[in-house]
Design a protein around this motif. Structure first.
Motif, short mmCIF file in Angstrom:
data_model
loop_
_atom_site.label_atom_id
_atom_site.label_comp_id
_atom_site.label_asym_id
_atom_site.label_seq_id
_atom_site.Cartn_x
_atom_site.Cartn_y
_atom_site.Cartn_z
N VAL A 5 -10.39 -15.79 -68.99
CA VAL A 5 -10.46 -15.15 -67.68
C VAL A 5 -11.77 -15.51 -67.00
O VAL A 5 -11.82 -15.78 -65.80
CB VAL A 5 -10.31 -13.61 -67.82
CG1 VAL A 5 -10.54 -12.92 -66.50
CG2 VAL A 5 -8.96 -13.27 -68.40
N GLN A 6 -12.88 -15.56 -67.78
CA GLN A 6 -14.19 -15.93 -67.22
C GLN A 6 -14.16 -17.35 -66.66
O GLN A 6 -14.68 -17.61 -65.58
CB GLN A 6 -15.28 -15.80 -68.28
CG GLN A 6 -16.66 -16.16 -67.79
CD GLN A 6 -17.19 -15.19 -66.75
OE1 GLN A 6 -16.89 -14.01 -66.79
NE2 GLN A 6 -17.98 -15.70 -65.83
N ASP A 7 -13.54 -18.29 -67.40
CA ASP A 7 -13.43 -19.67 -66.93
C ASP A 7 -12.64 -19.75 -65.63
O ASP A 7 -13.01 -20.48 -64.71
CB ASP A 7 -12.75 -20.55 -67.98
CG ASP A 7 -13.60 -20.79 -69.20
OD1 ASP A 7 -14.83 -20.58 -69.12
OD2 ASP A 7 -13.04 -21.18 -70.24
N GLN A 8 -11.56 -18.98 -65.55
CA GLN A 8 -10.75 -18.97 -64.34
C GLN A 8 -11.52 -18.39 -63.16
O GLN A 8 -11.42 -18.88 -62.04
CB GLN A 8 -9.46 -18.20 -64.57
CG GLN A 8 -8.51 -18.90 -65.52
CD GLN A 8 -7.32 -18.06 -65.89
OE1 GLN A 8 -7.23 -16.88 -65.54
NE2 GLN A 8 -6.38 -18.65 -66.61
N ARG A 9 -12.31 -17.35 -63.41
CA ARG A 9 -13.13 -16.74 -62.36
C ARG A 9 -14.19 -17.73 -61.87
O ARG A 9 -14.42 -17.86 -60.67
CB ARG A 9 -13.79 -15.47 -62.90
CG ARG A 9 -13.75 -14.33 -61.91
CD ARG A 9 -14.34 -13.06 -62.45
NE ARG A 9 -13.59 -12.57 -63.59
CZ ARG A 9 -14.14 -12.03 -64.67
NH1 ARG A 9 -15.43 -11.88 -64.76
NH2 ARG A 9 -13.39 -11.62 -65.67
N ASP A 10 -14.85 -18.42 -62.81
CA ASP A 10 -15.85 -19.42 -62.44
C ASP A 10 -15.23 -20.56 -61.64
O ASP A 10 -15.81 -21.04 -60.67
CB ASP A 10 -16.53 -19.99 -63.68
CG ASP A 10 -17.45 -18.99 -64.35
OD1 ASP A 10 -17.80 -17.97 -63.72
OD2 ASP A 10 -17.82 -19.24 -65.52
N MET A 11 -14.04 -21.01 -62.04
CA MET A 11 -13.34 -22.09 -61.34
C MET A 11 -13.03 -21.67 -59.91
O MET A 11 -13.24 -22.44 -58.97
CB MET A 11 -12.05 -22.44 -62.09
CG MET A 11 -11.41 -23.70 -61.62
SD MET A 11 -12.28 -25.17 -62.15
CE MET A 11 -12.12 -25.05 -63.90
N LYS A 12 -12.56 -20.45 -59.73
CA LYS A 12 -12.26 -19.96 -58.38
C LYS A 12 -13.53 -19.90 -57.54
O LYS A 12 -13.53 -20.27 -56.37
CB LYS A 12 -11.59 -18.59 -58.46
CG LYS A 12 -11.21 -18.04 -57.11
CD LYS A 12 -10.45 -16.74 -57.23
CE LYS A 12 -10.29 -16.14 -55.87
NZ LYS A 12 -8.99 -15.93 -55.42
N HIS A 13 -14.63 -19.47 -58.15
CA HIS A 13 -15.92 -19.41 -57.46
C HIS A 13 -16.36 -20.81 -57.02
O HIS A 13 -16.80 -21.00 -55.88
CB HIS A 13 -16.97 -18.76 -58.35
CG HIS A 13 -18.33 -18.72 -57.76
ND1 HIS A 13 -18.67 -17.90 -56.72
CD2 HIS A 13 -19.45 -19.44 -58.05
CE1 HIS A 13 -19.93 -18.09 -56.39
NE2 HIS A 13 -20.44 -19.02 -57.19
N HIS A 14 -16.25 -21.80 -57.91
CA HIS A 14 -16.62 -23.18 -57.58
C HIS A 14 -15.74 -23.72 -56.46
O HIS A 14 -16.22 -24.39 -55.55
CB HIS A 14 -16.52 -24.09 -58.79
CG HIS A 14 -17.64 -23.93 -59.77
ND1 HIS A 14 -18.97 -23.91 -59.41
CD2 HIS A 14 -17.63 -23.79 -61.12
CE1 HIS A 14 -19.72 -23.76 -60.47
NE2 HIS A 14 -18.94 -23.69 -61.53
N HIS A 15 -14.44 -23.43 -56.50
CA HIS A 15 -13.53 -23.91 -55.45
C HIS A 15 -13.88 -23.30 -54.10
O HIS A 15 -13.85 -24.01 -53.08
CB HIS A 15 -12.09 -23.58 -55.81
CG HIS A 15 -11.53 -24.47 -56.86
ND1 HIS A 15 -10.24 -24.37 -57.31
CD2 HIS A 15 -12.08 -25.49 -57.57
CE1 HIS A 15 -10.02 -25.28 -58.24
NE2 HIS A 15 -11.12 -25.96 -58.41
N GLU A 16 -14.23 -22.02 -54.06
CA GLU A 16 -14.61 -21.38 -52.81
C GLU A 16 -15.89 -21.99 -52.25
O GLU A 16 -16.00 -22.23 -51.04
CB GLU A 16 -14.79 -19.87 -53.00
CG GLU A 16 -13.48 -19.13 -53.20
CD GLU A 16 -12.55 -19.24 -52.01
OE1 GLU A 16 -13.02 -19.14 -50.85
OE2 GLU A 16 -11.34 -19.44 -52.23
N LYS A 17 -16.88 -22.25 -53.12
CA LYS A 17 -18.13 -22.87 -52.67
C LYS A 17 -17.88 -24.29 -52.17
O LYS A 17 -18.46 -24.70 -51.16
CB LYS A 17 -19.17 -22.88 -53.80
CG LYS A 17 -19.83 -21.54 -54.01
CD LYS A 17 -20.91 -21.60 -55.06
CE LYS A 17 -22.16 -22.20 -54.48
NZ LYS A 17 -23.32 -22.14 -55.41
#
Length: 98
Positions: A5-17
């Motif tokens: 779940v943490q990896d998925q959250r980080d991935m979403k954060h990187h995509h938004e940035k």
């Protein structure tokens, strides 16, 4: 390979940035401490792609005269991919005082 779940959250954060800073001058700091600057060209599910000058090693025996004429100050540019899992932090880069 299953993502946490943490990896998925980080991935979403990187995509938004990436979406917010697309086609802007950015600085990327990797987990190993190396830092790169360039223009954020694109991104996909796993990587961001940055346009940066290609670095020539002084020990390299290769010489490409035509490319040095195209970009006499910076050398030829290339598109480099950085996997999201290796990025510590990235954001806009302001090399000049405003």
């Amino acid at each position: 390979m299953e993502r946490t779940v943490q990896d998925q959250r980080d991935m979403k954060h990187h995509h938004e940035k990436c979406k917010h800073h697309l086609y802007q001058f950015v600085q990327v700091e990797l987990n190993d401490g190396s830092v790169y600057q360039g223009i954020l060209h694109s991104y996909d599910h796993d990587k961001m792609y940055i346009i940066m000058p290609k670095m020539h090693h002084p020990m390299s025996m290769e010489s490409d005269e035509s490319s040095s004429r195209l970009f006499p100050f910076f050398g030829p540019f290339g598109l480099f991919g950085f996997p999201f899992f290796g990025i510590r932090v990235f954001g806009p880069f302001f090399p000049f005082f405003i």
